[in-house]
Design a protein around this motif. Sequence first.
Motif, PDB file in Angstrom:
ATOM      1  N   LYS A 166       0.827  -1.201   0.000  1.00 44.22           N
ATOM      2  CA  LYS A 166       0.000   0.000   0.000  1.00 44.22           C
ATOM      3  C   LYS A 166       0.864   1.255   0.000  1.00 44.22           C
ATOM      4  CE  LYS A 166      -3.591   2.338   2.685  1.00 44.22           C
ATOM      5  NZ  LYS A 166      -4.425   2.293   3.924  1.00 44.22           N
ATOM      6  N   THR A 167       2.000   1.196   0.690  1.00 43.56           N
ATOM      7  CA  THR A 167       2.930   2.319   0.750  1.00 43.56           C
ATOM      8  C   THR A 167       4.323   1.818   0.376  1.00 43.56           C
ATOM      9  OG1 THR A 167       3.219   1.913   3.113  1.00 43.56           O
ATOM     10  CG2 THR A 167       1.608   3.584   2.475  1.00 43.56           C
ATOM     11  N   PRO A 168       4.581   1.608  -0.918  1.00 42.81           N
ATOM     12  CA  PRO A 168       5.854   1.041  -1.373  1.00 42.81           C
ATOM     13  C   PRO A 168       7.070   1.849  -0.939  1.00 42.81           C
ATOM     14  CG  PRO A 168       4.238   1.074  -3.149  1.00 42.81           C
ATOM     15  CD  PRO A 168       3.655   1.866  -2.027  1.00 42.81           C
ATOM     16  N   ALA A 169       6.871   3.145  -0.701  1.00 40.34           N
ATOM     17  CA  ALA A 169       7.995   3.993  -0.303  1.00 40.34           C
ATOM     18  C   ALA A 169       8.601   3.542   1.019  1.00 40.34           C
ATOM     19  CB  ALA A 169       7.542   5.447  -0.206  1.00 40.34           C
ATOM     20  N   ASN A 170       7.829   2.833   1.815  1.00 38.36           N
ATOM     21  CA  ASN A 170       8.333   2.342   3.101  1.00 38.36           C
ATOM     22  C   ASN A 170       9.290   1.172   2.933  1.00 38.36           C
ATOM     23  OD1 ASN A 170       6.802   4.257   4.412  1.00 38.36           O
ATOM     24  ND2 ASN A 170       5.103   2.864   4.847  1.00 38.36           N
ATOM     25  N   GLY A 171       9.319   0.594   1.732  1.00 41.00           N
ATOM     26  CA  GLY A 171      10.221  -0.519   1.471  1.00 41.00           C
ATOM     27  C   GLY A 171       9.822  -1.777   2.219  1.00 41.00           C
ATOM     28  N   SER A 172      10.772  -2.707   2.351  1.00 44.79           N
ATOM     29  CA  SER A 172      10.548  -3.969   3.050  1.00 44.79           C
ATOM     30  C   SER A 172      11.388  -4.018   4.309  1.00 44.79           C
ATOM     31  CB  SER A 172      10.916  -5.155   2.143  1.00 44.79           C
ATOM     32  OG  SER A 172      10.153  -5.134   0.952  1.00 44.79           O
ATOM     33  N   LYS A 173      10.940  -4.844   5.253  1.00 43.05           N
ATOM     34  CA  LYS A 173      11.720  -5.015   6.473  1.00 43.05           C
ATOM     35  C   LYS A 173      11.826  -6.488   6.818  1.00 43.05           C
ATOM     36  CE  LYS A 173       7.685  -4.014   9.417  1.00 43.05           C
ATOM     37  NZ  LYS A 173       7.180  -3.166  10.531  1.00 43.05           N
ATOM     38  N   THR A 174      12.982  -6.844   7.385  1.00 42.57           N
ATOM     39  CA  THR A 174      13.226  -8.213   7.799  1.00 42.57           C
ATOM     40  C   THR A 174      12.919  -8.351   9.278  1.00 42.57           C
ATOM     41  OG1 THR A 174      14.956  -8.482   6.130  1.00 42.57           O
ATOM     42  CG2 THR A 174      14.938 -10.050   7.958  1.00 42.57           C
ATOM     43  N   ILE A 175      12.149  -9.401   9.619  1.00 45.67           N
ATOM     44  CA  ILE A 175      11.679  -9.604  10.983  1.00 45.67           C
ATOM     45  C   ILE A 175      12.086 -10.989  11.465  1.00 45.67           C
ATOM     46  CG2 ILE A 175       9.631  -9.715  12.476  1.00 45.67           C
ATOM     47  CD1 ILE A 175       8.226  -7.934  10.372  1.00 45.67           C
ATOM     48  N   LYS A 176      12.560 -11.082  12.681  1.00 42.69           N
ATOM     49  CA  LYS A 176      12.915 -12.367  13.265  1.00 42.69           C
ATOM     50  C   LYS A 176      11.667 -13.191  13.494  1.00 42.69           C
ATOM     51  CE  LYS A 176      15.860 -15.339  14.953  1.00 42.69           C
ATOM     52  NZ  LYS A 176      16.847 -15.991  14.053  1.00 42.69           N
ATOM     53  N   SER A 177      11.725 -14.463  13.123  1.00 37.69           N
ATOM     54  CA  SER A 177      10.581 -15.353  13.248  1.00 37.69           C
ATOM     55  C   SER A 177      10.917 -16.501  14.193  1.00 37.69           C
ATOM     56  CB  SER A 177      10.182 -15.867  11.866  1.00 37.69           C
ATOM     57  OG  SER A 177       9.049 -16.693  11.927  1.00 37.69           O
TER      58      SER A 177
END
Length: 256
Positions: free
Chosen positions: A124-135
Amino acid sequence: MKKILILVTIIISFFGYSQLTNIADGESLTLRIHYGFLNAGSANLTTKKITFNGVPHLYVKGTGQTTGAVRAFFKVDDLYESYINIATELPSFYVRNVKEGSYTQHLQTIFNHHNNTLILTDKKTPANGSKTIKSVKGVQDMLSCFYYLRSKTAAELKVGTIINMNVWIDDEMFPFQLKVTGTENLKTKFGTINCLKIIPSVKSGRVFKEKEGVTMWVSNDANHIPILLKAELAVGSLKASIDDYKNVKYPLKFSK
């Protein structure tokens, strides 16, 4: 509609490890949703066997929408997608794309099971990019847990069993506990069927009034199809019942 899909998928997740052998290509399940006395909407789950990133996967699509009078004042059109690796029975890719009144959300999650991380992208807000999260090891998404775990055989289920699991929902891990409390015969539009009765305990502060405000019944057979769901919400109550099923691998044993 997000709430009903969460309820359906999470509550069934007590079934343990699966082989996905009881899921037919082209299976379709439809639930009719009632809020109080209103016919509020429907939810549908379908499957298709595909190749994703060069590997055999089970593609699952979940849709939900309000109908009738409810849709007139609150329009919901939700889409959920999960790509499940058939060999590992773990999700590779998960999508939540929903429109609920004025609220919209479009999230995509890539699962890296080899190092227990997730890559979350807000489309929805591509400008925020992606983030990696510990699972955590063996994490499922809210669709994959339904198909990955419902394949447990009836012989492996015991009344009184309590299972703890983690499921990735939207942008957070969802911990819950489920207890198999017994069996009951339920009447449906198709006839009477024997079911397993399950009660979940969920985190306080969620949508439910109490930790044990939800009860669900699933077919007591190799299919483990959701038959009926009852939930006490923060405001009012909700019920979902099986309305249609197609291409189920094993015959459902309804009696008149």
